[in-house]
Scaffold this motif. Sequence first.
Motif, PDB file in Angstrom:
ATOM      1  N   SER A 137      34.194 -66.854 -25.058  1.00  0.00           N
ATOM      2  CA  SER A 137      34.776 -66.606 -26.380  1.00  0.00           C
ATOM      3  C   SER A 137      35.030 -65.112 -26.584  1.00  0.00           C
ATOM      4  O   SER A 137      36.091 -64.712 -27.079  1.00  0.00           O
ATOM      5  CB  SER A 137      33.837 -67.138 -27.467  1.00  0.00           C
ATOM      6  OG  SER A 137      34.358 -66.862 -28.733  1.00  0.00           O
ATOM      7  N   LYS A 161      35.426 -62.864 -24.208  1.00  0.00           N
ATOM      8  CA  LYS A 161      36.494 -62.474 -23.273  1.00  0.00           C
ATOM      9  C   LYS A 161      37.851 -62.904 -23.836  1.00  0.00           C
ATOM     10  O   LYS A 161      38.823 -62.148 -23.763  1.00  0.00           O
ATOM     11  CB  LYS A 161      36.236 -63.116 -21.902  1.00  0.00           C
ATOM     12  CG  LYS A 161      37.118 -62.592 -20.817  1.00  0.00           C
ATOM     13  CD  LYS A 161      36.756 -61.174 -20.486  1.00  0.00           C
ATOM     14  CE  LYS A 161      37.490 -60.737 -19.237  1.00  0.00           C
ATOM     15  NZ  LYS A 161      37.308 -59.330 -18.988  1.00  0.00           N
ATOM     16  N   ARG A 162      37.894 -64.107 -24.397  1.00  0.00           N
ATOM     17  CA  ARG A 162      39.141 -64.607 -24.987  1.00  0.00           C
ATOM     18  C   ARG A 162      39.578 -63.694 -26.130  1.00  0.00           C
ATOM     19  O   ARG A 162      40.746 -63.315 -26.225  1.00  0.00           O
ATOM     20  CB  ARG A 162      38.927 -66.030 -25.499  1.00  0.00           C
ATOM     21  CG  ARG A 162      40.135 -66.641 -26.154  1.00  0.00           C
ATOM     22  CD  ARG A 162      39.839 -68.073 -26.578  1.00  0.00           C
ATOM     23  NE  ARG A 162      40.833 -68.536 -27.482  1.00  0.00           N
ATOM     24  CZ  ARG A 162      40.669 -68.695 -28.783  1.00  0.00           C
ATOM     25  NH1 ARG A 162      39.502 -68.448 -29.324  1.00  0.00           N
ATOM     26  NH2 ARG A 162      41.643 -69.114 -29.550  1.00  0.00           N
ATOM     27  N   SER A 163      38.623 -63.339 -27.012  1.00  0.00           N
ATOM     28  CA  SER A 163      38.945 -62.446 -28.136  1.00  0.00           C
ATOM     29  C   SER A 163      39.416 -61.089 -27.622  1.00  0.00           C
ATOM     30  O   SER A 163      40.390 -60.536 -28.147  1.00  0.00           O
ATOM     31  CB  SER A 163      37.720 -62.253 -29.027  1.00  0.00           C
ATOM     32  OG  SER A 163      37.330 -63.469 -29.604  1.00  0.00           O
ATOM     33  N   GLN A 164      38.740 -60.583 -26.601  1.00  0.00           N
ATOM     34  CA  GLN A 164      39.123 -59.289 -26.030  1.00  0.00           C
ATOM     35  C   GLN A 164      40.532 -59.355 -25.447  1.00  0.00           C
ATOM     36  O   GLN A 164      41.349 -58.450 -25.675  1.00  0.00           O
ATOM     37  CB  GLN A 164      38.123 -58.885 -24.938  1.00  0.00           C
ATOM     38  CG  GLN A 164      38.424 -57.554 -24.298  1.00  0.00           C
ATOM     39  CD  GLN A 164      37.463 -57.255 -23.148  1.00  0.00           C
ATOM     40  OE1 GLN A 164      36.602 -58.053 -22.817  1.00  0.00           O
ATOM     41  NE2 GLN A 164      37.630 -56.094 -22.560  1.00  0.00           N
ATOM     42  N   ILE A 165      40.823 -60.419 -24.710  1.00  0.00           N
ATOM     43  CA  ILE A 165      42.150 -60.567 -24.100  1.00  0.00           C
ATOM     44  C   ILE A 165      43.215 -60.693 -25.188  1.00  0.00           C
ATOM     45  O   ILE A 165      44.287 -60.072 -25.093  1.00  0.00           O
ATOM     46  CB  ILE A 165      42.186 -61.784 -23.155  1.00  0.00           C
ATOM     47  CG1 ILE A 165      41.357 -61.480 -21.905  1.00  0.00           C
ATOM     48  CG2 ILE A 165      43.615 -62.152 -22.761  1.00  0.00           C
ATOM     49  CD1 ILE A 165      41.152 -62.685 -20.995  1.00  0.00           C
ATOM     50  N   LEU A 166      42.920 -61.473 -26.254  1.00  0.00           N
ATOM     51  CA  LEU A 166      43.878 -61.606 -27.350  1.00  0.00           C
ATOM     52  C   LEU A 166      44.107 -60.265 -28.050  1.00  0.00           C
ATOM     53  O   LEU A 166      45.248 -59.915 -28.375  1.00  0.00           O
ATOM     54  CB  LEU A 166      43.393 -62.652 -28.360  1.00  0.00           C
ATOM     55  CG  LEU A 166      43.536 -64.110 -27.926  1.00  0.00           C
ATOM     56  CD1 LEU A 166      42.891 -65.025 -28.972  1.00  0.00           C
ATOM     57  CD2 LEU A 166      44.991 -64.491 -27.723  1.00  0.00           C
ATOM     58  N   ASP A 167      43.013 -59.524 -28.280  1.00  0.00           N
ATOM     59  CA  ASP A 167      43.151 -58.212 -28.925  1.00  0.00           C
ATOM     60  C   ASP A 167      43.980 -57.267 -28.054  1.00  0.00           C
ATOM     61  O   ASP A 167      44.850 -56.540 -28.563  1.00  0.00           O
ATOM     62  CB  ASP A 167      41.779 -57.594 -29.194  1.00  0.00           C
ATOM     63  CG  ASP A 167      41.016 -58.346 -30.282  1.00  0.00           C
ATOM     64  OD1 ASP A 167      41.660 -59.127 -31.027  1.00  0.00           O
ATOM     65  OD2 ASP A 167      39.783 -58.155 -30.376  1.00  0.00           O
ATOM     66  N   GLU A 168      43.693 -57.279 -26.735  1.00  0.00           N
ATOM     67  CA  GLU A 168      44.469 -56.426 -25.832  1.00  0.00           C
ATOM     68  C   GLU A 168      45.941 -56.839 -25.826  1.00  0.00           C
ATOM     69  O   GLU A 168      46.834 -55.977 -25.820  1.00  0.00           O
ATOM     70  CB  GLU A 168      43.893 -56.506 -24.415  1.00  0.00           C
ATOM     71  CG  GLU A 168      42.568 -55.793 -24.254  1.00  0.00           C
ATOM     72  CD  GLU A 168      41.955 -55.996 -22.882  1.00  0.00           C
ATOM     73  OE1 GLU A 168      42.581 -56.682 -22.033  1.00  0.00           O
ATOM     74  OE2 GLU A 168      40.848 -55.481 -22.646  1.00  0.00           O
ATOM     75  N   ALA A 169      46.201 -58.154 -25.838  1.00  0.00           N
ATOM     76  CA  ALA A 169      47.588 -58.629 -25.833  1.00  0.00           C
ATOM     77  C   ALA A 169      48.295 -58.234 -27.129  1.00  0.00           C
ATOM     78  O   ALA A 169      49.462 -57.817 -27.108  1.00  0.00           O
ATOM     79  CB  ALA A 169      47.620 -60.146 -25.646  1.00  0.00           C
ATOM     80  N   LYS A 170      47.579 -58.335 -28.253  1.00  0.00           N
ATOM     81  CA  LYS A 170      48.174 -57.938 -29.526  1.00  0.00           C
ATOM     82  C   LYS A 170      48.481 -56.438 -29.532  1.00  0.00           C
ATOM     83  O   LYS A 170      49.547 -56.024 -29.995  1.00  0.00           O
ATOM     84  CB  LYS A 170      47.237 -58.284 -30.689  1.00  0.00           C
ATOM     85  CG  LYS A 170      47.193 -59.757 -31.001  1.00  0.00           C
ATOM     86  CD  LYS A 170      46.210 -60.049 -32.129  1.00  0.00           C
ATOM     87  CE  LYS A 170      46.085 -61.534 -32.392  1.00  0.00           C
ATOM     88  NZ  LYS A 170      45.096 -61.825 -33.434  1.00  0.00           N
TER      89      LYS A 170
END
Length: 192
Positions: free
Chosen positions: A107, A109-118
């Motif tokens: 979870s 890692k998913r949030s981190q990846i989403l934040d980085e993508a944003k």
Amino acid sequence: MNPQFLFVLNSAIPDTRPLIDMDLQMFLDMVPNLVNFILIAVVMTYLLYKPVRKILQARADRVEGEMKDAALSKATAEELKAQYEQKVKEIETERATILDEARKLASEKRSQILDEAKAEAQDVKDRASRDVAFELEQTKGAVHQAIIDISTDMAAKLISATIDKDAHEKLFSEALAELEATTAFKTETVAV
């Protein structure tokens, strides 16, 4: 007399003879047999009874030992079973803990990846906006310069064909003032 009557009569009279009618001679004949029987019984007791008794006692001891071993093995097996069940519970608890940690990590890692993508998408969007603004300014500057060049050429051709030198300079000054006013207006509009 009737034979049946005699039978009934004989059965009614008690028999006074002893069960074993033993006289002295018969007793003397029996004594060696009795001594032989006793000797054989004693010899057989020493030869057979004691070894058989030892064998039976050894067997009983062995069976008792095996029963104790079986009871000990059963207790050990129950203890091992309890330890096994405890280990299974510990493994289940550890498995649940590991799964929870993996879920939390996934979870995060998913949030981190989403934040980085944003953030990356926002950077791309900002860069695109800057590039568009830069290109728009470049295009405006080029169009403005082209308009100036074309206007100058047309004015030069028109003036040289119809106007003398003093009138030519007056028209050129007016066109330049007009052009500067228009350029200043466009620059103010872009800046706003």
